[in-house]
Design an enzyme around this catalytic site. Structure first.
Site, PDB file in Angstrom:
ATOM      1  N   SER A 190      -5.853  30.949  35.309  1.00 48.09           N
ATOM      2  CA  SER A 190      -5.784  29.496  35.410  1.00 48.09           C
ATOM      3  C   SER A 190      -4.367  29.034  35.690  1.00 48.09           C
ATOM      4  O   SER A 190      -3.396  29.737  35.389  1.00 48.09           O
ATOM      5  CB  SER A 190      -6.269  28.866  34.088  1.00 48.09           C
ATOM      6  OG  SER A 190      -6.032  27.475  34.055  1.00 48.09           O
ATOM      7  N   TYR A 203      -6.043  28.257  24.762  1.00 47.23           N
ATOM      8  CA  TYR A 203      -6.649  28.543  26.059  1.00 47.23           C
ATOM      9  C   TYR A 203      -5.596  29.026  27.056  1.00 47.23           C
ATOM     10  O   TYR A 203      -5.790  30.038  27.745  1.00 47.23           O
ATOM     11  CB  TYR A 203      -7.339  27.287  26.584  1.00 47.23           C
ATOM     12  CG  TYR A 203      -7.906  27.425  27.984  1.00 47.23           C
ATOM     13  CD1 TYR A 203      -9.131  28.049  28.198  1.00 47.23           C
ATOM     14  CD2 TYR A 203      -7.214  26.933  29.093  1.00 47.23           C
ATOM     15  CE1 TYR A 203      -9.660  28.184  29.479  1.00 47.23           C
ATOM     16  CE2 TYR A 203      -7.730  27.060  30.371  1.00 47.23           C
ATOM     17  CZ  TYR A 203      -8.956  27.677  30.559  1.00 47.23           C
ATOM     18  OH  TYR A 203      -9.466  27.813  31.830  1.00 47.23           O
TER      19      TYR A 203
END
Length: 298
Positions: A190, A203
């Site tokens: 990401s 995350y």
């Protein structure tokens, strides 16, 4: 809507009809519940035989990026197994239907990848159902925003790491004995690995771990003829976002920080996963391919 993924058009105006609204979804969320439907390439992805005869396992293949990848792989000629949570059965069956409509075999494998034994069973059933395995896409992920670090509890931290990192480790390790030279592993990292949001500490750190895991494993497996790479999406409109991934009231404006000024759609990720799975990327090893709408990274 584009004619297909090869259409010539202004990227700042693509998907202008998809306008996410403030929304909160319980659990993992489903595509059916999204305030504005995401585009997975259902009507637009055009295959050209780039993965003819291949056999792929895609985690989180019921919705979002995983669903777009499953559709694209099938239209490129691959048989596809998808894993997903049991609560996502309706979404999963829709993707199964689209894979089968492309003339390919679909294998639906519900379960929870935070469970070690399920991960081993998942790979075994994918291999059995597909008759082998040569593409592994570790894509399923958990993202829950927490504004204050002191409110990030052990349970949430643990589940985020088990979903995003441990499951990748368990599934990859189980799959490796089945992967012959020429096979590929693609992991979803990401933009958060490079530009971590303060409310996504757990995350973002898992995505950085995925990045390094991918590069290290790539160096180990390349001499065996197995390529490992990663894709780093930016803000992509999927059920993960309104299901706690972002604050509900922020959803209409997420994506405005990108150079293109908008959310990305799952359909825009699929070609990157097709490229990394196909022979076209035979000299691409340990790469992180950014598909983020223009968010500069190191």
């Amino acid at each position: 809507m584009s004619a297909d993924q090869y259409a010539f058009e202004d990227p700042t105006k693509k998907f202008a009809d998809i306008t996410p609204k403030a929304q909160y979804l319980e659990g993992a969320g489903t595509d059916e519940e999204l305030s504005s439907s995401a585009d997975h390439g259902e009507e637009t992805y055009r295959g050209s035989g780039r993965l003819e005869g291949r056999k792929a396992l895609v985690t989180g293949g019921d919705s979002g990026i995983g669903a777009a990848v499953a559709i694209a792989y099938a239209r490129e000629g691959a048989d596809v197994a998808i894993s997903y949570l049991p609560e996502e059965e309706e979404d999963a069956q829709r993707i199964v239907g689209l894979v089968e409509a492309a003339g390919r075999k679909a294998v639906a494998l519900p379960g929870d990848i935070t469970d070690h034994d399920f991960c081993l069973d998942l790979v075994a059933k994918a291999v059995e159902g597909l008759g082998g395995l040569d593409i592994l896409v570790n894509n399923a992920g958990k993202q829950q925003h927490v504004e204050e670090f002191l409110d990030l509890d052990d349970e949430n931290f643990d589940e985020t790491y088990k979903t995003n990192v441990y499951a990748m480790f368990w599934i990859t390790k189980a799959a490796l004995p089945h992967l012959a030279p020429g096979s590929t592993i693609i992991n979803t990292t990401s933009i958060q690995a490079y530009q971590p949001a303060p409310m996504l500490v757990d995350y973002a750190s898992t995505k950085a771990a995925i990045n390094t895991f991918s590069k290290g494993l790539a160096m180990q497996l390349a001499p065996k003829g197995i390529r490992v790479n990663a894709v780093a999406p930016g803000p992509i409109w999927t059920p993960l976002q309104p299901a706690g991934g972002q604050p509900s009231d922020a959803l209409p404006d997420v994506g405005s920080q990108t150079a293109l000024g908008r959310w990305g759609q799952p359909a825009e990720l699929a070609p990157a996963y097709v490229f990394l799975a196909s022979g076209e990327s035979s000299y691409v090893v340990g790469e992180t391919l950014h598909v983020d709408g223009g968010m500069p990274t190191p």
